[in-house]
Design an enzyme around this catalytic site. Sequence first.
Site, PDB file in Angstrom:
ATOM      1  N   HIS A 231       0.819  -1.199   0.000  1.00  0.00           N
ATOM      2  CA  HIS A 231       0.000   0.000   0.000  1.00  0.00           C
ATOM      3  C   HIS A 231       0.865   1.268   0.000  1.00  0.00           C
ATOM      4  O   HIS A 231       0.564   2.231  -0.688  1.00  0.00           O
ATOM      5  CB  HIS A 231      -0.892  -0.021   1.243  1.00  0.00           C
ATOM      6  CG  HIS A 231      -1.952   1.029   1.251  1.00  0.00           C
ATOM      7  ND1 HIS A 231      -3.156   0.866   0.627  1.00  0.00           N
ATOM      8  CD2 HIS A 231      -1.972   2.260   1.802  1.00  0.00           C
ATOM      9  CE1 HIS A 231      -3.885   1.952   0.799  1.00  0.00           C
ATOM     10  NE2 HIS A 231      -3.198   2.815   1.504  1.00  0.00           N
TER      11      HIS A 231
ATOM     12  N   SER B 174      -4.404  -0.543  -5.718  1.00  0.00           N
ATOM     13  CA  SER B 174      -4.954  -1.447  -4.712  1.00  0.00           C
ATOM     14  C   SER B 174      -4.829  -2.867  -5.235  1.00  0.00           C
ATOM     15  O   SER B 174      -5.527  -3.243  -6.183  1.00  0.00           O
ATOM     16  CB  SER B 174      -6.421  -1.092  -4.452  1.00  0.00           C
ATOM     17  OG  SER B 174      -6.997  -2.053  -3.599  1.00  0.00           O
TER      18      SER B 174
ATOM     19  N   TYR C   1       4.262   0.606  -3.086  1.00  0.00           N
ATOM     20  CA  TYR C   1       3.995   0.308  -4.496  1.00  0.00           C
ATOM     21  C   TYR C   1       5.051  -0.657  -5.065  1.00  0.00           C
ATOM     22  O   TYR C   1       5.485  -0.518  -6.195  1.00  0.00           O
ATOM     23  CB  TYR C   1       3.951   1.599  -5.328  1.00  0.00           C
ATOM     24  CG  TYR C   1       2.788   2.502  -4.965  1.00  0.00           C
ATOM     25  CD1 TYR C   1       1.568   2.374  -5.612  1.00  0.00           C
ATOM     26  CD2 TYR C   1       2.898   3.468  -3.982  1.00  0.00           C
ATOM     27  CE1 TYR C   1       0.490   3.185  -5.275  1.00  0.00           C
ATOM     28  CE2 TYR C   1       1.831   4.280  -3.638  1.00  0.00           C
ATOM     29  CZ  TYR C   1       0.635   4.134  -4.293  1.00  0.00           C
ATOM     30  OH  TYR C   1      -0.429   4.935  -3.966  1.00  0.00           O
TER      31      TYR C   1
ATOM     32  N   HIS D  30     -10.749   2.382  -0.761  1.00  0.00           N
ATOM     33  CA  HIS D  30     -10.901   1.933   0.619  1.00  0.00           C
ATOM     34  C   HIS D  30     -11.671   0.617   0.593  1.00  0.00           C
ATOM     35  O   HIS D  30     -12.697   0.454   1.250  1.00  0.00           O
ATOM     36  CB  HIS D  30     -11.598   2.995   1.466  1.00  0.00           C
ATOM     37  CG  HIS D  30     -10.862   3.294   2.736  1.00  0.00           C
ATOM     38  ND1 HIS D  30     -11.447   3.730   3.883  1.00  0.00           N
ATOM     39  CD2 HIS D  30      -9.539   3.182   3.042  1.00  0.00           C
ATOM     40  CE1 HIS D  30     -10.545   3.901   4.821  1.00  0.00           C
ATOM     41  NE2 HIS D  30      -9.386   3.574   4.340  1.00  0.00           N
TER      42      HIS D  30
ATOM     43  N   ARG E 271      -8.628  14.801   2.656  1.00  0.00           N
ATOM     44  CA  ARG E 271      -7.407  15.334   3.270  1.00  0.00           C
ATOM     45  C   ARG E 271      -6.262  15.401   2.260  1.00  0.00           C
ATOM     46  O   ARG E 271      -5.467  16.341   2.271  1.00  0.00           O
ATOM     47  CB  ARG E 271      -7.009  14.491   4.491  1.00  0.00           C
ATOM     48  CG  ARG E 271      -7.862  14.777   5.711  1.00  0.00           C
ATOM     49  CD  ARG E 271      -7.267  14.172   6.977  1.00  0.00           C
ATOM     50  NE  ARG E 271      -7.259  12.712   6.958  1.00  0.00           N
ATOM     51  CZ  ARG E 271      -8.315  11.930   7.121  1.00  0.00           C
ATOM     52  NH1 ARG E 271      -9.505  12.462   7.306  1.00  0.00           N
ATOM     53  NH2 ARG E 271      -8.211  10.619   7.092  1.00  0.00           N
ATOM     54  N   ASP E 272      -6.178  14.395   1.386  1.00  0.00           N
ATOM     55  CA  ASP E 272      -5.121  14.429   0.370  1.00  0.00           C
ATOM     56  C   ASP E 272      -5.206  15.698  -0.467  1.00  0.00           C
ATOM     57  O   ASP E 272      -4.198  16.201  -0.967  1.00  0.00           O
ATOM     58  CB  ASP E 272      -5.242  13.214  -0.573  1.00  0.00           C
ATOM     59  CG  ASP E 272      -4.581  11.982   0.016  1.00  0.00           C
ATOM     60  OD1 ASP E 272      -3.667  12.134   0.843  1.00  0.00           O
ATOM     61  OD2 ASP E 272      -4.981  10.862  -0.361  1.00  0.00           O
TER      62      ASP E 272
END
Lengths: 728, 233
Positions: free
Chosen positions: A45, A529, A48, A91, A112-113
């Site tokens: 996660h 993901s 990468y 998510h 938030r990102d």
Amino acid sequence: MSEVTPEIVAEHGLKEDEYQRILEILGRAPNLLELGIFSVMWSEHCSYKSSKVWLKTLPTTGDCVIHGPGENAGVIDIGDGLAAIFKMESHNHPSFIEPYQGAATGVGGILRDVFTMGARPVANLNALRFGDPEHPKTKQLLSGVVAGIGGYGNCVGVPTVGGEVNFDPGYNGNILVNAMTVGIARTDRIFTSKASGPGNPIVYVGSKTGRDGIHGATMASAEFAEGTEEKRPTVQVGDPFTEKLLIEACLELMETDAIVAIQDMGAAGLTSSSFEMASKGGLGVELALDKVPCRETGMTPYEMMLSESQERMLIVLKPSREGLARRVFEKWDLDFAVIGRLTDTGRMVLTLHGETVGDLPIDPLAEAAPEYERPWEPAPSRPHIDAAEIPPPADLGQALVTLLGSPDLCSRRWIWEQYDHMVMADTAGRPGGDAAVVRIHDSDRALAITTDCTPRYCLADPERGGAQAVAEAWRNLTAVGALPLAITDNLNFGNPERPEIMGQFVGCIKGIADACRTLDFPVVSGNVSLYNETNGHGIPPTPTIGGVGLIEDLAATATIAFKAAGEAILLIGETTGHLGASLYLREIAGRHDGAPPPVDLAAEKRVGDLVRGLIVQQAVTACHDLSDGGLAVAVAEMALAGGLGATLGQPDGGLPLHAWLFGEDQARYLVTAPAAGVVLEAARQAGVPAVCIGETGGSGLTLPGTDTISLSTLRAAHEGWMPAYTGA
Amino acid sequence: MKAAVIVFPGSNCDRDVTVALRQSMHAGGGGEPTLVWHKEADFPAVDLIVLPGGFSYGDYLRSGAMAAHSPVMTEVARRASRGVPVLGICNGFQILTEAGLLPGALMRNAGLRYVCKDVHIRVESSQTVFTSKYETGQTLRIPIAHHDGNYSADDDGLARLEDGGQIAFRYCDNDGSHSSAANPNGSARNIAGIFNETKTVLGMMPHPERLADAQLGGTDGRPLFDGLIEALS
């Protein structure tokens, strides 16, 4: 600290060779805290490690790109001194375990990102994939995820304006929740995570740290198996109210000159945020963990460093700006604590009450992160199916009604009415169209935003499917009159340690790269993901594309709704009646085979540029891209949106009617115009096939070879499925 | 004309209603709405107070319950008692009922889900400072966006509202009729908005500020703001 045993190493998801590398870097055995930090930093996660070599092949530059991948989100120039900042993130695993909180915190994280970089978030979207509707878990997962997305987004006051949903048995054990946020910032007020200035204070703001979400990043990097529900304690709990305060407080502080660098605490919390800032600046950090605001007493350094409690940010301030910053956060009733400082040692030193509890070199840890060139094998190619080999339905009209009422094509109203899609009072194009249209505040310009992927195409032919996902995003933006600018990608795949899954990944990346290059549509941010598997069954490859485009004048856009009776309906682009891997084939003929439609990117560009020009010149009155379900479904959607029927004539050429009506050839649009001539002439000059196929009017849809179907019949089918399925 | 928009922690329609007010103020002679932070119990004299929509304090208790005890609300109540018009939209309506400035309560929607969509509402009286630019009986298209909009009061309370002409808006079909199908949240007697006894306080669940601009697809909300500015200037 307890001794690190081989069992503990394995529990942290680290392979034997990875542990050996840790020993080499440290020159000693790590303690438990240090091991935990390595494990999250080297998790799939965060690192990468399986995907990095392939991600490097994506085109990431272009005239509009200010910051490409590598920052918290991608940043593009949208003119007038403004930038659009956006990203999509998954998510998936948390949402399967606890759908409401999993989805809610997915929204919180992606918000938030975006505001970390200085942008006020202006739109949320979500791309969701659920299992077979008949699977016992699907209904509860759908309801929970939608409620969670709404619960978070509605409360923070950012409109949820669009997205997509598919149902497929391939997601029975592993749903996908991909959330996208778009924000707008001034180009001269963009913030990054690169720390500078040894001695500068490191400040913690937002919520207190609790024991929730410890090892979320590691969980997201492993396959699911029976009993995974027991991992529920690692799912975080969202607090959208605090997020709202955090957005306002951060944006207020960003108006001052106090901030050197800022980073949200997302996956792997305090560990990855502090690492990231120091690593990018080539510096070190010292953190006094006893200063970290904690929700519970007795939390260990291990728990503090690995907690994924939500709504927290880390900020490096300029010297002597602590007082100013503290006043802003105290105004908003948020925790504020100076927890450390930057150093020039290149090390992360963690102390508790003055005693060193962890000491790690930053660059070697970041640089030695594993990077794998995993073996892959190309997906076997599927034969093209000729339309003539696929039998026509007993009744073409009934086939349309069935398709419109099928889970993958029915109206998503039940979902988007649970999302506040209008707050901020700039939503000019609401859900239900080809792309959401969000006005740039206090202007006549707008952003167009969409998310797209057709997993059944990606499964049938990963490369073609990857290209198609990008092409469809580009087409959806074009269909509202926007100039497509850039994309974010959210690459959801199974276990990369299996060569056939890695082959799907490689194929999709190649297709995406090819399409981005031809369409001048660079990738500016993204998320990978992997390990979306349960008991050895991988999901269909799902590279979700989030596209952003620019509308220069809100007066010159298009919607899908028919506007007036007696207008010409024109089909633009080439129709060959491609039924392989189509929804007609699956829903009506009960077959899942065949190659997906070819993607001719040069044609896509030619056709799209023509259509955008017609919209901008206001030569067309409605526009809709053709995708799932083909021409017939698109006409029906336009009729339902406008509350106005249509009659289509018999097509020229020898195509079987069902292939003409339901084929899913790419690079096509339907438009309406008061008179066909202008459109036909423009198409002729552009060298694009275009044909007038019918006329608007009446209260029903008359297709060649069918009786008239009333709009109320179509509407009942289209609007009926999801409320009936969910039980309300 | 001076207007204050009160900002609670968690308000999220403060900017939207400010934009709508400003549009009407600029068209009606000028002025700029003032944003008042909820901790500022002592704010300047104004002709209109607006409590905007949102999720004050996250609505983690009952919607509006925490904000009703915010420092600024004592002052809002004092000014309301002196006749300063107060408009509460959505969460603002919930705060007004929790603060006792309007009767009744906003319960969870009958369908139990959050609902965001355009609805039709009927103007029940044009004889107020808020509704003077509408006709009595006029049907408006205005969006709702709430989880707790199900207006509830006991029978006597409802009778008092009816008798006192205190019902401002009711949910209706697009032809103006009050059917249960047109009721999006189970509200008693299709109530979408109510006045206090003196018609100087209005609470409404629909968001007029969201359709006060043709670029957003409608302007039925705009006369509410235009009328207020005209009446209070």
